[in-house]
Design a protein around this motif. Structure first.
Motif, mmCIF file in Angstrom:
data_model
loop_
_atom_site.group_PDB
_atom_site.id
_atom_site.type_symbol
_atom_site.label_atom_id
_atom_site.label_comp_id
_atom_site.label_asym_id
_atom_site.label_seq_id
_atom_site.Cartn_x
_atom_site.Cartn_y
_atom_site.Cartn_z
ATOM 1 N N GLY A 125 -2.363 19.229 108.530
ATOM 2 C CA GLY A 125 -3.169 20.229 109.234
ATOM 3 C C GLY A 125 -4.294 19.590 110.018
ATOM 4 O O GLY A 125 -4.532 19.904 111.185
ATOM 5 N N CYS A 126 -4.988 18.670 109.372
ATOM 6 C CA CYS A 126 -6.110 17.967 110.005
ATOM 7 C C CYS A 126 -5.629 17.166 111.209
ATOM 8 O O CYS A 126 -6.229 17.181 112.272
ATOM 9 N N ASN A 127 -4.481 16.514 111.019
ATOM 10 C CA ASN A 127 -3.896 15.700 112.073
ATOM 11 C C ASN A 127 -3.544 16.565 113.281
ATOM 12 O O ASN A 127 -3.789 16.202 114.428
ATOM 13 N N PHE A 128 -3.012 17.745 112.996
ATOM 14 C CA PHE A 128 -2.652 18.664 114.071
ATOM 15 C C PHE A 128 -3.898 19.088 114.851
ATOM 16 O O PHE A 128 -3.905 19.104 116.081
ATOM 17 N N MET A 129 -4.953 19.398 114.120
ATOM 18 C CA MET A 129 -6.167 19.855 114.809
ATOM 19 C C MET A 129 -6.792 18.749 115.652
ATOM 20 O O MET A 129 -7.248 18.994 116.765
ATOM 21 N N ILE A 130 -6.820 17.530 115.114
ATOM 22 C CA ILE A 130 -7.406 16.435 115.894
ATOM 23 C C ILE A 130 -6.494 16.077 117.060
ATOM 24 O O ILE A 130 -6.924 15.966 118.206
ATOM 25 N N GLY A 131 -5.211 15.910 116.745
ATOM 26 C CA GLY A 131 -4.295 15.368 117.745
ATOM 27 C C GLY A 131 -3.890 16.377 118.797
ATOM 28 O O GLY A 131 -3.665 16.030 119.941
ATOM 29 N N ARG A 132 -3.792 17.661 118.410
ATOM 30 C CA ARG A 132 -3.267 18.624 119.365
ATOM 31 C C ARG A 132 -4.335 19.551 119.928
ATOM 32 O O ARG A 132 -4.251 19.986 121.063
ATOM 33 N N LEU A 133 -5.319 19.892 119.106
ATOM 34 C CA LEU A 133 -6.344 20.817 119.597
ATOM 35 C C LEU A 133 -7.619 20.091 120.015
ATOM 36 O O LEU A 133 -8.490 20.674 120.642
ATOM 37 N N GLY A 134 -7.741 18.823 119.622
ATOM 38 C CA GLY A 134 -8.965 18.097 119.950
ATOM 39 C C GLY A 134 -10.150 18.539 119.122
ATOM 40 O O GLY A 134 -11.293 18.332 119.493
ATOM 41 N N TYR A 135 -9.881 19.184 117.991
ATOM 42 C CA TYR A 135 -10.943 19.633 117.105
ATOM 43 C C TYR A 135 -10.979 18.739 115.875
ATOM 44 O O TYR A 135 -9.972 18.574 115.206
ATOM 45 N N ILE A 136 -12.138 18.176 115.588
ATOM 46 C CA ILE A 136 -12.252 17.403 114.356
ATOM 47 C C ILE A 136 -12.937 18.273 113.330
ATOM 48 O O ILE A 136 -14.046 18.744 113.542
ATOM 49 N N SER A 137 -12.267 18.515 112.213
ATOM 50 C CA SER A 137 -12.828 19.415 111.214
ATOM 51 C C SER A 137 -13.302 18.627 110.005
ATOM 52 O O SER A 137 -12.531 17.883 109.405
ATOM 53 N N PHE A 138 -14.572 18.803 109.685
ATOM 54 C CA PHE A 138 -15.092 18.202 108.466
ATOM 55 C C PHE A 138 -15.035 19.213 107.330
ATOM 56 O O PHE A 138 -15.646 19.032 106.304
ATOM 57 N N PHE B 37 -8.702 30.808 123.720
ATOM 58 C CA PHE B 37 -9.066 31.366 122.431
ATOM 59 C C PHE B 37 -7.831 31.588 121.569
ATOM 60 O O PHE B 37 -7.766 31.135 120.431
ATOM 61 N N SER B 38 -6.808 32.246 122.122
ATOM 62 C CA SER B 38 -5.657 32.548 121.268
ATOM 63 C C SER B 38 -4.893 31.290 120.892
ATOM 64 O O SER B 38 -4.391 31.179 119.770
ATOM 65 N N ILE B 39 -4.830 30.323 121.811
ATOM 66 C CA ILE B 39 -4.131 29.078 121.478
ATOM 67 C C ILE B 39 -4.840 28.377 120.328
ATOM 68 O O ILE B 39 -4.226 27.976 119.342
ATOM 69 N N ARG B 40 -6.157 28.270 120.455
ATOM 70 C CA ARG B 40 -6.916 27.571 119.418
ATOM 71 C C ARG B 40 -6.893 28.354 118.114
ATOM 72 O O ARG B 40 -6.781 27.775 117.036
ATOM 73 N N PHE B 41 -7.007 29.659 118.232
ATOM 74 C CA PHE B 41 -7.032 30.481 117.032
ATOM 75 C C PHE B 41 -5.722 30.310 116.265
ATOM 76 O O PHE B 41 -5.718 30.076 115.056
ATOM 77 N N LEU B 42 -4.601 30.397 116.975
ATOM 78 C CA LEU B 42 -3.306 30.238 116.321
ATOM 79 C C LEU B 42 -3.210 28.860 115.673
ATOM 80 O O LEU B 42 -2.806 28.731 114.510
ATOM 81 N N GLY B 43 -3.612 27.825 116.419
ATOM 82 C CA GLY B 43 -3.567 26.456 115.878
ATOM 83 C C GLY B 43 -4.438 26.319 114.648
ATOM 84 O O GLY B 43 -4.049 25.715 113.653
#
Lengths: 290, 238, 307
Positions: free
Chosen positions: C29-42, C190-196
């Protein structure tokens, strides 16, 4: 109705808590504003400040020596860290610096555990004198903490508005490339800002030490509040940081008179609400990257 | 294309760019650029948007690291120097965005330039741009686009720079201010050399001693005979 | 890749492999957010804890079937991210990272102190003995849990591989690279990021649910914010955005953790400075560095077709 005496001591408590948060958050906020980095390692300097207040305070017998030592040591460490590590990553995305500094924070906790162990250390309050404020006895140490924050705020304001280096920093917060284009060594501005931030974090740790137990994880525990403060206030805004530090201090302190567990959660809810209205915080600039 | 004149007296050049190439990551933007400026000259670069004119100025000023070639100013190689060292050395870049430090007053804006160059004599700046005198204690962000451009150029002239690199100085400005700037540039050329990126051809024809036409990151033409710099000669490259 | 996991399970000790499998799902999940959405989640520990506690509440208070427990955990994660998502995905990536870390601290605090009446605070919830065995694969037996884990991992990977191939996968990458332009061609960021966000954090909650079932208990320590960097480190170790990076990263990380903890005991010191080192030196991680080399060596003719 809440007891007036309880309320007054709650407000004073909140002001002193807000003051410590402010000292910590201002560094984080300045670093973001100028260098576009999220410097979680500020919380490490905060822990170092507290441990120095403990060790040096015990060795010399004077708490204030300890706080001074903590401020200086924190400044020195941040100088080294800036030169060795941050210098290489300024060009990158802010989140990149956040990961790196999180590594520093965790590694630093390891260093603290190595030197001081995991047992929490108590630091004695330097003065137990109480003064009378509107008919309520208030520990004078808390007033001293508030005094420190006021002095620092005024000092930072004067530094940024009255000295040429401070003006250069303000200009660089707005547009670092133009400052470079004038021929000003921005690399030096970065170092100065980072060291100021680190030293203030150390000061915050030293001042906070008598009010809590000093333990290796203290940085992580405080981190959430400092975060919420910079986010509510808006990254990079000094005024916003001050206002939101005061608000969060009051919410936590006065809130805990009403219902303690919820008081710790309230700033988070506040943060969500602020973000819903303004995604960049109260005073944050909407710009993304330069 | 005339190249003969530029190579004959090369020893007197204040700025000489040779074989310069540069890229933003993977995307190459400049290819083997040769440009030279002599003291007291006004040299103009013309070309369409996206041709690489701004990239050229930015790589001379050190904001964009060249991948090949050299930039020599006053016998010193600028490649690899930090932007602020290049500016301090006397090669100053005036960006096209007209962004002054809006939160600082005009006075503070000038103070910063003085701090960087150790030149505290503002007489010449205020002589060029008397309008700035009225706004000294106003926040620079509240000024008009033309006034901001004056402040930016004025700021850059402190510390007697060797070369001024000015990016699209007249873009979006009122005709009166353009005329004013034209006279200022002519005056400035008496004390320094200017490399100007400009799309305003009448201005170029009026002031330039030499013109480079840039297209797709390459110098496609050079006109170094002052009489040959005409509107028609330049227009074909736009 | 699944064959690799099966092969490794023959050689490596069982607890280690179980840890690796769950950790892999955690990191996907983390990898998907960093690699595909450009969001780094702590804030990954928070979502892990949401999944784990949802499962634990079910198994402790209501039922006994671990499979249902895992489903409840996933559902909990889904509801959680649906509630939190709208607040978070509107933020700039730097705010996003910080807000998530704050969330992790808040969730930790909730489980440890505020909701102590139902979470039993630091004592944790123990339900090992309350779980009944399930048919076909008995999740209460570690070796069969591993088989289950590998199957789940397979489906998770198949799902993410499928996502990558769809228009949605392309949109994700596009919102990471240039959100404005994506909007111009008529997609909503918004919807793309929200779904991701929902997909990634539900996956994380799945990992939490599996942890709960595997360990038979949950405690606040599981979602401790001091472990917030773990999934990010593993993502970086494996290589950001690569499909199989999480597996390689999880093996390397779990292995290191075992070895180093035995050797020096001061885990934080090591992991902290390792993180700094990775950030300064290696950008693409282990798998990211190996992938092009492997592609040349193993499949000299055809393009790497991802086993």
């Amino acid at each position: 109705m809440i007891d007036t005496q309880l309320l007054i001591s709650g407000v004073i408590f909140g002001l002193s808590l807000g003051s410590i948060y402010f000292l910590l958050a201002i560094g984080l906020s300045l670093c973001f504003g100028l260098m576009r980095i999220i410097s979680l390692d500020q919380l490490l300097y905060y822990s170092f400040g507290a441990y120095m207040a403990y060790t040096v305070g015990l060795a010399t017998g004077s708490f204030w020596f300890g706080v001074a030592a903590g401020t200086v040591v924190a400044g020195l460490i941040s100088f080294i860290v800036e030169r060795l590590i941050f210098r290489r990553i300024y060009e990158r995305d802010p989140t990149f610096s956040m990961i790196t500094s999180f590594g520093l924070l965790i590694g630093g906790i390891g260093v603290i555990k190595f030197f001081w162990g995991v047992v929490p250390r108590p630091v004695e309050v330097p003065t137990v004198i109480q003064v009378d404020v509107f008919g309520t006895a208030v520990p004078v140490y808390r007033l001293i903490v508030i005094g420190f924050a006021i002095v620092v705020y005024v000092g930072i304001w004067l530094f940024l508005h009255r000295t040429i280096v401070g003006k250069a920093i303000r200009a660089a917060i707005e547009n670092v490339e133009h400052v470079e284009g004038l021929g000003i060594n921005v690399s030096r501005l970065f170092t100065i800002t980072f060291v100021i931030a680190g030293a203030l974090s150390g000061l915050a740790g030293g001042l906070h030490a008598p009010l809590i137990m000093v333990d290796p994880m203290m940085g992580l525990e405080t981190m959430a509040f400092v975060f919420m403060i910079v986010i509510i206030g808006g990254l990079g805004s000094i005024k916003g940081t001050l206002i939101s530090a005061l608000i969060v201090g009051q919410v936590v302190s006065v809130g805990s008179i009403i219902y303690a567990p919820m008081a710790q959660m309230a700033p988070f809810v506040m943060m969500l609400l602020v973000l819903l209205v303004r995604p960049t915080g109260l005073y944050g600039s909407p710009l993304y990257k330069r | 294309m005339t190249t003969d004149a530029s190579t004959t007296i090369s020893n007197s050049e204040i700025l000489k760019v040779t074989g310069l190439s540069a890229a933003y990551g993977e995307a190459k933007v400049l290819f083997d650029i040769d440009v030279s400026v002599k003291p007291g000259q006004i040299v103009a670069c013309v070309g369409r948007n996206g041709a690489g004119k701004t990239s050229l100025l930015r790589s001379i000023a050190g904001f964009l690291n060249p991948t090949a070639g050299s930039v020599v100013a006053d016998a010193r190689n600028l490649v690899g120097m930090k932007p602020y060292d290049i500016a301090k050395f006397g090669v100053k870049y005036v960006p096209q965005d007209k962004k002054v430090f809006s939160d600082l007053t005009v006075r503070e804006n000038l103070e910063l330039a003085s701090y960087a160059t150790n030149d505290h004599n503002w007489d010449r700046v205020l002589e060029f741009f008397p309008k700035l005198k009225q706004h000294m204690d106003r926040k620079a962000g509240f000024m008009s686009g033309g006034e901001r451009q004056m402040l930016m150029i004025g700021r850059a002239t402190l510390g007697s720079p060797k070369v001024l690199l000015i990016d699209e100085p007249t873009e979006g400005l009122a005709p009166g201010i353009v005329t004013h700037l034209r006279n200022v540039f002519k005056e400035l050329a008496k004390m320094t050399a200017l490399l100007i990126v400009e799309q305003n051809l009448p201005l170029v024809c009026a002031i330039a001693d030499r013109v480079y036409a840039i297209k797709d990151g390459r110098v496609v033409a050079e006109v170094s005979d002052k009489d040959a710099i005409t509107f028609d000669a330049c227009e074909q490259y736009l | 890749m699944i064959a690799l996991l099966c092969g490794l399970s023959l050689v490596l000790p069982l607890p280690f492999m179980n840890e690796v499998v769950i950790f892999t799902i955690y990191v996907v999940g983390c990898n998907f957010m960093i690699g595909r959405l450009g969001y780094i989640s702590f804030g990954q520990p928070a979502y892990l804890a949401i999944g784990a506690y949802s499962t634990a509440f079910y198994l402790f208070y209501f039922g006994s079937n671990p499979l249902v427990g895992i489903l409840v955990g996933v559902l909990g994660g889904l509801i959680g991210s649906l509630l939190i998502g709208p607040f978070f995905v509107r933020l700039r990536s730097d705010y996003f990272a910080m807000v998530n870390l704050a969330l992790a601290v808040v969730v930790f605090y909730l489980t440890e102190k505020v909701l102590v009446s139902i979470t039993q605070g630091d004592n944790g919830l123990w339900f090992m003995t309350q779980m009944t065995s399930t048919p076909v694969l008995d999740l209460t037996i570690p070796s069969q849990f591993l088989a289950f884990g590998i199957i789940v991992t397979f489906f998770v990977f198949a799902f993410y591989k499928y996502l990558d191939g769809t228009i949605y996968g392309a949109c994700c990458l596009a919102t990471k690279l240039n959100e404005d332009k994506l909007q111009f061609i008529g997609y909503s960021n918004f919807s793309i990021r929200f779904l991701g966000f929902v997909i990634a954090n539900t996956t994380t909650a799945l990992a939490g649910a599996m942890y709960a079932v595997y360990l038979g208990f949950v405690s606040p320590e599981m979602g401790s914010p001091s472990r917030a960097a773990e999934p990010i480190i593993v993502t970086l170790l494996g290589g950001v955005g690569t499909l199989f990076g999480p597996v390689v990263g999880a093996i390397a990380y779990t292995g290191m953790k075992d070895v180093i903890s035995n050797m020096i005991g001061n885990w934080e010191l090591f992991i902290g400075f390792l993180l700094v080192f990775i950030m300064l030196v290696a950008d693409r991680g282990i798998w990211g560095t190996l992938e092009p080399i492997l592609a040349r060596v193993v499949f000299p003719k055809s393009r790497n077709t991802d086993k």
